[in-house]
Design a protein around this motif. Structure first.
Motif, PDB file in Angstrom:
ATOM      1  N   MET A   1       0.887  -1.172   0.000  1.00  0.00           N
ATOM      2  CA  MET A   1       0.000   0.000   0.000  1.00  0.00           C
ATOM      3  C   MET A   1       0.919   1.214   0.000  1.00  0.00           C
ATOM      4  O   MET A   1       1.591   1.513   0.988  1.00  0.00           O
ATOM      5  N   ARG A   2       0.950   1.900  -1.162  1.00  0.00           N
ATOM      6  CA  ARG A   2       1.913   2.993  -1.372  1.00  0.00           C
ATOM      7  C   ARG A   2       1.203   4.344  -1.404  1.00  0.00           C
ATOM      8  O   ARG A   2       0.194   4.506  -2.097  1.00  0.00           O
ATOM      9  N   LEU A   3       1.733   5.311  -0.661  1.00  0.00           N
ATOM     10  CA  LEU A   3       1.171   6.664  -0.628  1.00  0.00           C
ATOM     11  C   LEU A   3       1.343   7.335  -1.986  1.00  0.00           C
ATOM     12  O   LEU A   3       2.441   7.392  -2.521  1.00  0.00           O
ATOM     13  N   LEU A   4       0.208   7.826  -2.538  1.00  0.00           N
ATOM     14  CA  LEU A   4       0.249   8.571  -3.797  1.00  0.00           C
ATOM     15  C   LEU A   4       0.234  10.065  -3.558  1.00  0.00           C
ATOM     16  O   LEU A   4       0.967  10.820  -4.192  1.00  0.00           O
ATOM     17  N   ALA A   5      -0.639  10.502  -2.656  1.00  0.00           N
ATOM     18  CA  ALA A   5      -0.788  11.952  -2.438  1.00  0.00           C
ATOM     19  C   ALA A   5      -1.395  12.206  -1.070  1.00  0.00           C
ATOM     20  O   ALA A   5      -2.102  11.369  -0.513  1.00  0.00           O
ATOM     21  N   ARG A   6      -1.121  13.405  -0.566  1.00  0.00           N
ATOM     22  CA  ARG A   6      -1.711  13.862   0.692  1.00  0.00           C
ATOM     23  C   ARG A   6      -2.309  15.242   0.432  1.00  0.00           C
ATOM     24  O   ARG A   6      -1.660  16.110  -0.134  1.00  0.00           O
ATOM     25  N   SER A   7      -3.571  15.423   0.830  1.00  0.00           N
ATOM     26  CA  SER A   7      -4.211  16.733   0.676  1.00  0.00           C
ATOM     27  C   SER A   7      -4.078  17.503   1.986  1.00  0.00           C
ATOM     28  O   SER A   7      -3.828  16.931   3.042  1.00  0.00           O
ATOM     29  N   GLY A   8      -4.260  18.810   1.891  1.00  0.00           N
ATOM     30  CA  GLY A   8      -4.146  19.640   3.083  1.00  0.00           C
ATOM     31  C   GLY A   8      -2.699  19.996   3.347  1.00  0.00           C
ATOM     32  O   GLY A   8      -1.783  19.544   2.666  1.00  0.00           O
ATOM     33  N   ASP A   9      -2.468  20.822   4.364  1.00  0.00           N
ATOM     34  CA  ASP A   9      -1.111  21.281   4.638  1.00  0.00           C
ATOM     35  C   ASP A   9      -0.531  20.688   5.913  1.00  0.00           C
ATOM     36  O   ASP A   9       0.493  21.119   6.390  1.00  0.00           O
ATOM     37  N   PHE A  10      -1.183  19.674   6.482  1.00  0.00           N
ATOM     38  CA  PHE A  10      -0.652  19.033   7.682  1.00  0.00           C
ATOM     39  C   PHE A  10       0.185  17.834   7.284  1.00  0.00           C
ATOM     40  O   PHE A  10      -0.231  17.003   6.477  1.00  0.00           O
TER      41      PHE A  10
END
Length: 198
Positions: A145-154
């Motif tokens: 399970m690979r991280l593609l993107a993170r939304s927000g600024d935290f």
């Protein structure tokens, strides 16, 4: 905290059943038999606050309304543990596992997309989300399970990336909770956050 949406709908319907009716905070009830000639058959008239009557109706139909956000299986187990309810703790963990393993889309497949939504924490952390891609692992039957993107600024400083795991969703299902997850397979949402998928 959000009120139970069913309770909100019942309350609004009682407060203003028709658009042309003025909104009410109290409801008064009289039966047709109130005007019966025999005083012994006359029921006592009643009055009740709209929100209290809505709560009563909701409780009779669906059980006590929830005024808190949904909790993850792990949070439910921890809550039972604080109450010293060993049976409740075990039930919460078993129900969490069953809800994952009995889902019609389970197990995950390579190409599935998992999005995790995190709620805001007061004024400290604003809401954000993380999107993961499920890929085949290096061992047969195992997944990444690979991280593609993170939304927000935290930036929490870590993510939920998993490598070579037979069930990469297990930990996030228990810790974040199924109500925070959206799972997409072949372009279709199979598990919407907070609801049932197909």
């Amino acid at each position: 905290m959000r009120p139970d949406p069913r309770l909100t709908i019942i309350t609004e319907a009682l407060r203003q059943p028709l658009p042309e009716v003025t909104q009410a905070d109290m409801i008064y009830g009289y039966s047709a038999t109130y005007f019966a000639p025999d005083a012994a058959q006359r029921p006592t008239p009643w009055g009740m606050q709209v929100d209290m009557l809505a709560h009563l109706i909701h409780t009779r139909l669906y059980g006590r309304p929830s005024s808190t956000e949904q909790a993850s299986p792990l949070a439910q187990a921890e809550d039972a543990k604080r109450r010293r309810d060993l049976g409740g703790e075990l039930d919460a963990l078993a129900a969490g596992q069953a809800s994952l393993q009995n889902a019609p889309w389970y197990p995950l497949q390579p190409g599935d997309v998992v999005h995790v939504s995190y709620a805001a924490i007061n004024d400290v952390v604003s809401a954000f989300g993380e999107t993961y891609l499920i890929e085949a692992g290096s061992c047969d039957g195992f997944l990444n399970m690979r991280l593609l993107a993170r939304s927000g600024d935290f930036d929490p400083g870590a993510d939920l990336t998993v490598a070579d795991d037979p069930d990469p969703l297990f930990d996030v299902w228990f810790e974040a909770g199924p109500h925070t997850l959206t799972i997409v397979r072949h372009g279709h949402v199979v598990h919407p956050a907070g609801g049932e998928g197909r």
